[in-house]
Scaffold this active site. Structure first.
Site, PDB file in Angstrom:
ATOM      1  N   TYR A  39       4.225   2.600  12.496  1.00  0.00           N
ATOM      2  CA  TYR A  39       3.588   2.419  11.185  1.00  0.00           C
ATOM      3  C   TYR A  39       2.164   1.893  11.312  1.00  0.00           C
ATOM      4  CZ  TYR A  39       5.607  -2.478  11.048  1.00  0.00           C
ATOM      5  OH  TYR A  39       5.983  -3.775  11.281  1.00  0.00           O
ATOM      6  N   GLU A  40       1.438   1.975  10.196  1.00  0.00           N
ATOM      7  CA  GLU A  40      -0.001   1.672  10.120  1.00  0.00           C
ATOM      8  C   GLU A  40      -0.820   2.542  11.076  1.00  0.00           C
ATOM      9  OE1 GLU A  40      -0.652   0.212   7.614  1.00  0.00           O
ATOM     10  OE2 GLU A  40       1.281  -0.708   7.234  1.00  0.00           O
ATOM     11  N   GLY A  41      -0.428   3.782  11.203  1.00  0.00           N
ATOM     12  CA  GLY A  41      -1.102   4.701  12.112  1.00  0.00           C
ATOM     13  C   GLY A  41      -0.428   4.674  13.454  1.00  0.00           C
ATOM     14  N   MET A  75       0.847  -1.186   0.000  1.00  0.00           N
ATOM     15  CA  MET A  75       0.000   0.000   0.000  1.00  0.00           C
ATOM     16  C   MET A  75       0.887   1.241   0.000  1.00  0.00           C
ATOM     17  SD  MET A  75      -1.912  -0.017   3.681  1.00  0.00           S
ATOM     18  CE  MET A  75      -1.131  -0.514   5.200  1.00  0.00           C
ATOM     19  N   ARG A 109      -3.750  -3.151  10.720  1.00  0.00           N
ATOM     20  CA  ARG A 109      -3.617  -2.713  12.108  1.00  0.00           C
ATOM     21  C   ARG A 109      -3.720  -3.877  13.083  1.00  0.00           C
ATOM     22  NH1 ARG A 109      -6.649   3.235  11.622  1.00  0.00           N
ATOM     23  NH2 ARG A 109      -4.759   4.275  10.850  1.00  0.00           N
TER      24      ARG A 109
END
Length: 581
Positions: A421-423, A155, A286
């Site tokens: 990462y991933e928020g 992504m 997540r």
């Protein structure tokens, strides 16, 4: 010491926390057989490459990314075993197994080798996003090979100027007149953006169409493959590899799209609705990152415990000679903390995966809302404790933990990215407080707290000397969560979001502690029942002791955290005076 998957503990958590009872798509016996085989792959194939990958890293030369020795062969073994498509639709070559079983496997891949585990994690998210939002043509062309693992997915969100602010994206897309689009722009931090383990990399790229609305409302999602359907190379390249603190073997790429006029891509979903499509992929990732945290914590705990049993230093009480350091109370405290946090995080993650499975059944939206509530907790709490557990692992090793020889330092370096990462975990806390607590006007979180209370009541009824103060501590921790939840909801309803957000991070930690304690309590209750039924497995006594340790030594922090959530927001008025100048 090399990583070994704790299959029996995983199965116990799956059965007694996540509710795997054999009534669904997989029997308990089959689940145990699958996890045993997955554990063998993780321990025998992936774990030995963990240190190799850390030392060699991925390399970029003449535009080609080469993985560390052994990684390409290990990936072929992984794919040949069918591990890439466990939960995917059988119509696309998947096995259609429950999310909760895949969660346990994901923990294993990442506990054995975090840098390796990132590749299938990203591909799984791409499969889910494409299956949910792609056209029938795109599904027919790409899903089968992504599910098999023959191709991998990425992504592409972040850009140099944007960071976590997706509204600032500049990558642009223009219709080509034949149903495809031309993509021009650059992305950074693209995990496995280029590598030599698969023939094709399918990039899911966020970009803006001309005249699109400003902000996140004007973002579209495009599928942009490295190799086009006619076999030619697309107009994209890896322009650089990041030199990182950890996960050295995972290629973190800068990607350039459109050097020669525009990379060819196809729209996924609707124009200007790309963020909703990408969130399908991000939500999958997540939970996956939370499981990475569990895996790293488990591996760090195994390593520290093995070292503590072998290393002799000092004389424990009553010993006439040097004792293994595991005999010293403070080392025991550190090791128990590591084991308790890891087991609690595992329970939260498996519970989240089970809710995703339940959302496909009669519970429907209620289960999906429960999964939505738990996902930021699973991601942030599990990755926070991964950092803490890895740090404790270094401490248990003493000076040997600070050098690279033991592997304890690598675990600490690798774990550090997980909360970013991933928020970032701060974003997870904002999501929990700002978006998930208000679900159904607070009914979803109240139902989750009620479920925790039922566990606490069962523990009180079973109170015995082996449980110590655990029943009372669990009830107090849940009450602290309830009070803090009321404060957060009241702040949101009275249009004071800043007051709620000031306490968002301590609130998430409070939630994780209470939910984790409830998970361990459920395991303790199941173990007590097994012992009363005549089972002699010593692991049962260990689970009871671990639940008690968590409740008596870690859970009391909830009451202090509740005070921070409720009364600690005053710093908003004073921060400017401290932070300016």
């Amino acid at each position: 010491m090399s990583y070994r998957a704790p299959v029996s503990e995983m199965m116990f958590t799956l059965r007694h926390v996540a509710g795997l009872d054999g009534a669904g798509a997989v029997s308990v016996e089959d689940a145990d057989a699958i996890l045993t085989e997955a554990g063998r792959l993780a321990g025998d194939v992936l774990a030995p490459l963990n240190r190799v990958g850390d030392r060699h890293g991925a390399t970029l030369s003449n535009g080609v990314v080469t993985m560390a020795p052994g990684f390409a062969a290990a990936y072929k073994t992984f794919v040949a075993g069918g591990w890439n498509g466990l939960t995917a639709d059988p119509d696309h070559g998947g096995q259609g197994l429950p999310q909760v079983l895949d969660a346990a496997c994901t923990e294993m891949w990442n506990g054995a080798n975090l840098a390796f585990g990132l590749c299938p994690l990203l591909t799984a998210g791409g499969i889910e996003a494409l299956a949910a939002h792609g056209s029938e043509d795109l599904k027919a062309r790409y899903l089968g090979k992504l599910v098999s693992g023959e191709w991998t997915a990425t992504m592409n969100l972040t850009e140099p100027q944007a960071g976590s602010d997706l509204a600032a994206l500049r990558t642009r897309a223009e219709p080509a007149g034949d149903g495809s689009y031309r993509i021009v722009g650059s992305k950074i931090y693209i995990t496995y953006g280029a590598h030599d383990m698969a023939d094709n990399v399918v990039h899911l790229v966020l970009a803006r169409l001309k005249d699109a609305p400003s902000g996140t409302r004007g973002i579209s999602l495009f599928l942009v493959p490295k190799v086009l359907p006619d076999g030619s190379e697309n107009d994209l390249r890896c322009s650089g590899l990041e030199h990182k603190l950890g996960i050295h073997a995972s290629p973190t790429c800068s990607m350039a799209f459109g050097d020669r006029g525009g990379a060819t891509g196809w729209l996924v979903g609707e124009e200007n609705r790309g963020l909703a499509c990408m969130f399908t992929m991000m939500n999958n990732a997540r939970l996956g990152v939370g499981l990475q945290g569990v895996g790293v914590a488990e591996a760090a705990t195994q390593r520290a415990l093995a070292y503590a049993r072998e290393r002799r230093q000092g004389k424990a009480a009553g010993s006439a000679e040097a004792s293994p350091i595991v005999a010293h109370p403070d080392v025991q405290r550190m090791l128990l903390t590591m084991k308790a946090y890891t087991a609690a995080a595992r329970g939260i993650c498996y519970l989240t995966a089970a809710a995703l499975d339940a959302a496909e059944g009669p519970e429907g939206k209620a289960a999906l809302d429960r999964a939505s509530l738990l996902t930021p907790v699973a991601k942030a709490f599990s990755t926070d404790i991964a950092n803490e557990v890895a740090s404790l692992g270094v401490q248990v090793h003493g000076g040997m933990g600070f050098v690279e020889e033991t592997g304890a330092a690598q675990a600490m370096r690798d774990a550090r990215i997980l909360g970013i990462y991933e928020g970032t975990n701060g974003i997870q806390a904002i999501d929990l407080t700002g978006r998930k607590l208000p679900l159904n006007d607070g009914a979803t979180v109240r139902a989750q707290i009620a479920a925790m209370r039922r566990v606490a009541e069962s523990l009180l009824k079973a109170a015995d000397s082996d449980l110590g103060h655990a029943p009372a501590r669990l009830r107090a921790g849940i009450e602290a969560l309830d009070q803090a939840t009321s404060h957060q909801l009241a702040s949101l309803r009275s249009n004071r979001p800043e007051a709620a957000l000031a306490g968002a991070t301590p609130y998430l930690r409070l939630f994780g502690l209470a939910q984790g304690a409830a998970c361990l309590a459920r395991e303790a209750l199941a173990s007590r029942a097994a012992l009363k039924a005549g089972e002699t497995d010593p692991a049962h006594a260990g689970r009871i002791a671990l639940a008690r340790f968590f409740a008596e030594n870690l859970l009391p922090a909830t009451e202090g955290l509740a005070q921070v959530v409720i009364d600690g927001g005053g710093f908003l008025d004073d921060a400017g005076a401290v932070l300016t100048g």
